[in-house]
Design a protein around this motif. Structure first.
Motif, PDB file in Angstrom:
ATOM      1  N   GLN A 150       0.811  -1.205   0.000  1.00  0.00           N
ATOM      2  CA  GLN A 150       0.000   0.000   0.000  1.00  0.00           C
ATOM      3  C   GLN A 150       0.857   1.273   0.000  1.00  0.00           C
ATOM      4  O   GLN A 150       0.467   2.291  -0.560  1.00  0.00           O
ATOM      5  CB  GLN A 150      -0.934   0.017   1.220  1.00  0.00           C
ATOM      6  N   GLU A 151       2.015   1.207   0.647  1.00  0.00           N
ATOM      7  CA  GLU A 151       2.898   2.367   0.751  1.00  0.00           C
ATOM      8  C   GLU A 151       4.028   2.266  -0.270  1.00  0.00           C
ATOM      9  O   GLU A 151       4.464   1.171  -0.628  1.00  0.00           O
ATOM     10  CB  GLU A 151       3.511   2.454   2.158  1.00  0.00           C
ATOM     11  N   GLU A 152       4.515   3.426  -0.736  1.00  0.00           N
ATOM     12  CA  GLU A 152       5.705   3.425  -1.577  1.00  0.00           C
ATOM     13  C   GLU A 152       6.875   2.913  -0.740  1.00  0.00           C
ATOM     14  O   GLU A 152       7.147   3.430   0.337  1.00  0.00           O
ATOM     15  CB  GLU A 152       5.994   4.833  -2.094  1.00  0.00           C
ATOM     16  N   ILE A 153       7.575   1.898  -1.222  1.00  0.00           N
ATOM     17  CA  ILE A 153       8.586   1.227  -0.397  1.00  0.00           C
ATOM     18  C   ILE A 153       9.785   2.126  -0.139  1.00  0.00           C
ATOM     19  O   ILE A 153      10.243   2.286   0.997  1.00  0.00           O
ATOM     20  CB  ILE A 153       9.034  -0.088  -1.066  1.00  0.00           C
ATOM     21  N   PHE A 154      10.349   2.704  -1.164  1.00  0.00           N
ATOM     22  CA  PHE A 154      11.509   3.582  -1.036  1.00  0.00           C
ATOM     23  C   PHE A 154      12.637   2.896  -0.272  1.00  0.00           C
ATOM     24  O   PHE A 154      13.202   3.425   0.679  1.00  0.00           O
ATOM     25  CB  PHE A 154      11.115   4.894  -0.349  1.00  0.00           C
ATOM     26  N   GLY A 155      12.947   1.697  -0.695  1.00  0.00           N
ATOM     27  CA  GLY A 155      14.002   0.912  -0.070  1.00  0.00           C
ATOM     28  C   GLY A 155      14.257  -0.339  -0.885  1.00  0.00           C
ATOM     29  O   GLY A 155      13.546  -0.621  -1.865  1.00  0.00           O
ATOM     30  N   PRO A 156      15.261  -1.156  -0.510  1.00  0.00           N
ATOM     31  CA  PRO A 156      15.701  -2.289  -1.333  1.00  0.00           C
ATOM     32  C   PRO A 156      14.896  -3.566  -1.142  1.00  0.00           C
ATOM     33  O   PRO A 156      15.459  -4.663  -1.091  1.00  0.00           O
ATOM     34  CB  PRO A 156      17.153  -2.465  -0.881  1.00  0.00           C
ATOM     35  N   ILE A 157      13.584  -3.444  -1.015  1.00  0.00           N
ATOM     36  CA  ILE A 157      12.708  -4.611  -0.893  1.00  0.00           C
ATOM     37  C   ILE A 157      12.030  -4.840  -2.239  1.00  0.00           C
ATOM     38  O   ILE A 157      11.435  -3.914  -2.805  1.00  0.00           O
ATOM     39  CB  ILE A 157      11.652  -4.410   0.203  1.00  0.00           C
ATOM     40  N   ILE A 158      12.105  -6.079  -2.720  1.00  0.00           N
ATOM     41  CA  ILE A 158      11.513  -6.429  -4.019  1.00  0.00           C
ATOM     42  C   ILE A 158      10.348  -7.386  -3.805  1.00  0.00           C
ATOM     43  O   ILE A 158      10.557  -8.603  -3.633  1.00  0.00           O
ATOM     44  CB  ILE A 158      12.560  -7.085  -4.946  1.00  0.00           C
ATOM     45  N   PRO A 159       9.109  -6.911  -3.795  1.00  0.00           N
ATOM     46  CA  PRO A 159       7.964  -7.815  -3.712  1.00  0.00           C
ATOM     47  C   PRO A 159       7.703  -8.432  -5.094  1.00  0.00           C
ATOM     48  O   PRO A 159       7.750  -7.740  -6.120  1.00  0.00           O
ATOM     49  CB  PRO A 159       6.807  -6.901  -3.300  1.00  0.00           C
ATOM     50  N   ILE A 160       7.438  -9.723  -5.117  1.00  0.00           N
ATOM     51  CA  ILE A 160       7.115 -10.418  -6.363  1.00  0.00           C
ATOM     52  C   ILE A 160       5.743 -11.056  -6.215  1.00  0.00           C
ATOM     53  O   ILE A 160       5.493 -11.814  -5.274  1.00  0.00           O
ATOM     54  CB  ILE A 160       8.160 -11.497  -6.690  1.00  0.00           C
ATOM     55  N   LEU A 161       4.849 -10.733  -7.142  1.00  0.00           N
ATOM     56  CA  LEU A 161       3.496 -11.290  -7.124  1.00  0.00           C
ATOM     57  C   LEU A 161       3.306 -12.160  -8.353  1.00  0.00           C
ATOM     58  O   LEU A 161       3.634 -11.744  -9.472  1.00  0.00           O
ATOM     59  CB  LEU A 161       2.445 -10.185  -7.104  1.00  0.00           C
ATOM     60  N   SER A 162       2.787 -13.358  -8.165  1.00  0.00           N
ATOM     61  CA  SER A 162       2.550 -14.263  -9.297  1.00  0.00           C
ATOM     62  C   SER A 162       1.090 -14.186  -9.739  1.00  0.00           C
ATOM     63  O   SER A 162       0.183 -13.998  -8.915  1.00  0.00           O
ATOM     64  CB  SER A 162       2.913 -15.698  -8.919  1.00  0.00           C
TER      65      SER A 162
END
Length: 494
Positions: free
Chosen positions: A370-382
């Motif tokens: 929901q929030e802009e991450i602005f960091g080195p986290i990569i969410p992957i959705l299939s």
């Protein structure tokens, strides 16, 4: 180099956060301040710049070019100091400081020096037959005294890029750097006075109160780079004085990875774009959308490429920077609660370190999505198919950027036509930023207005319409009283 010293106000207020969940806290602070009486010193500076603008000095092409050349000289002569400041604020290596900020700016200034006089010339327009004989044109005129509020994630580039455009357009400028990047802010406050005309520029250092005091003043243009919540406050303040605004905000930029592509190249580009400045980039891919049949391949390639680009211990890699402050490290750590972390996840708030991290199929309603991450986290959705991916993106706020890696021209066209975003890039990340012929700006909640190149010049200009008519060939068709013959002529030519 100018011999004058530009006015600088260094008010040393406490730093407050301006990103993610902390943006809300900042917005409440700004809106709760009493902005009816702006700081006297700031008001005096604004008045001084207004008075200088009305002398007409900044309208001359020679003045504009001189300021641009001085700015270029500053970046070239003081490159080492600016690189050190960027390392202090964000852990950037000298190479990244040049590639992502200093080099970008020097290239931009050289282009503005070359093109400013051309952009200043009147542009001839066609004239309707009814107005003949006449000549029609538009002429760009400067707006006046402009307020530029910079951001901390690229604290040099996001301050000076709009300043370059404002100078080219012939304006006076008050610059407010971000208090969250104190080393770069202090260096700008120190160096700009040594290179620019003291009568036309000022730098205000500070935080919430100083920003509030500035926003209370009647500027001729406000250019703000930052988050959506403070962007709304800027717009409300601007409305009190009917001041035009450009808002460069952010959002959750999606990235689709299609099947049957050069996955090796695609993932190299994605990891590069996502982890540059440790993910603190407004146009980096915020989350990836992948077909479920390709998920295992994508996951494995991402892990391999992260190690190849940043080694097995990114913390010791000089090309891997730092999060802006410990509060943002803790914010990022909070996004991982309850998520399936399949790579990384290590962090140290004290050292401002957050490892490259991959999260698999996060809850779409979670803070991470929901929030802009602005960091080195990569969410992957299939997803089961392309249509599901497009539908997922369409149901969310319009992003600042959108990406698709595909070799299918039909799907590429559908992606371009279906998804609304400030900018798009097919088969790469962020490279549109390198082309000054393309406008850069958001849409919807990701911003309004655009800049870069001629678009920046236009953002700080008013296109004045001009028609010059001759006294020859006077006709009476438009004058009262109107009759049937006059109306026949008017109907024919209007």
């Amino acid at each position: 180099m100018a011999n004058h010293i530009a006015p600088v106000v260094n008010l040393n207020s406490e730093s407050t956060s301006s990103n993610g969940a902390e943006e809300e806290q900042r917005s409440e602070q700004v809106s709760s301040q009493n902005s009816s009486n702006a700081d006297t010193e700031i008001t005096r500076l604004k008045t001084k710049l207004d008075e200088y603008f009305y002398t007409g000095a900044t309208k001359a092409a020679s003045w504009r070019i001189r300021q641009l050349k001085s700015l270029l000289s500053m970046l070239q002569k003081e490159e080492k100091q600016f690189a050190q400041a960027l390392h202090s604020d964000l852990g950037k290596s000298p190479e990244e400081a040049f590639f992502s900020e200093i080099g970008f700016l020097t290239k931009e200034i050289k282009s503005f020096i070359k093109k400013t006089e051309k952009w200043m010339k009147p542009i001839t327009k066609s004239t309707p037959l009814l107005a003949f004989p006449a000549k029609s044109m538009t002429k760009a005129e400067p707006l006046g005294t402009c307020l530029i509020i910079g951001a901390w994630n690229y604290p040099l580039m996001l301050c000076l890029s709009p300043v370059i455009a404002a100078i080219s357009a012939g304006n006076c400028v008050i610059l407010k750097p971000s208090e969250k990047s104190p080393a770069t802010s202090a260096l700008l406050a120190k160096m700009l006075p040594q290179y620019l005309d003291m009568n036309a520029f000022g730098v205000i250092e500070g935080a919430v109160q100083e920003t509030t005091d500035l926003l209370a003043l009647p500027f001729d243009k406000i250019f703000y780079t930052g988050g959506e919540k403070v962007g709304k406050i800027v717009m409300r303040a601007a409305a009190n004085n009917l001041t035009p605004v450009t808002l460069e905000l952010g959002g959750k930029s999606p990235c689709i990875i299609d099947k049957n592509i050069d996955l090796n190249t695609a993932i190299k580009r994605i990891v590069w774009g996502k982890l540059m400045n440790v993910g603190q980039t407004c146009v980096c891919p915020d989350y990836l959308l992948v077909h479920h049949s390709n998920l295992d391949n994508v996951l494995e390639k991402i892990k391999q490429v992260i190690v190849k680009q940043y080694k097995k211990a990114p913390k010791q890699n000089r090309f891997y920077g730092r999060v802006i402050d410990s509060d943002n490290v803790r914010r990022l750590a909070g996004y991982l609660e309850g998520q399936e972390v399949v790579y990384g996840g290590e962090y140290s708030a004290e050292e401002r370190y957050f490892a490259p991290t991959v999260v698999l199929n996060p809850d779409p309603d979670s803070d991470l999505m929901q929030e802009e991450i602005f960091g080195p986290i990569i969410p992957i959705l299939s997803f089961n198919g392309r249509s599901d991916m497009l539908q997922f993106i369409k149901q969310r706020a319009k992003p600042l950027a959108a990406y698709a890696f595909t070799e299918d021209k039909e799907f590429e066209d559908k992606f371009i036509d279906t998804i609304s975003a400030g900018s798009m890039c097919i088969n790469d990340i962020s490279m549109f930023m390198a082309n000054e012929e393309l406008p850069f700006g958001g849409v919807g909640t990701s911003g309004m207005g655009s800049y870069h190149g001629k678009y920046g010049f236009d953002a700080f200009s008013h296109q004045k319409s001009i028609m010059r008519r001759s006294f020859s060939f006077e006709n009476s068709f438009r004058y009262m009283p109107l009759n049937s013959i006059k109306m026949w002529v008017l109907r024919r030519f209007l």
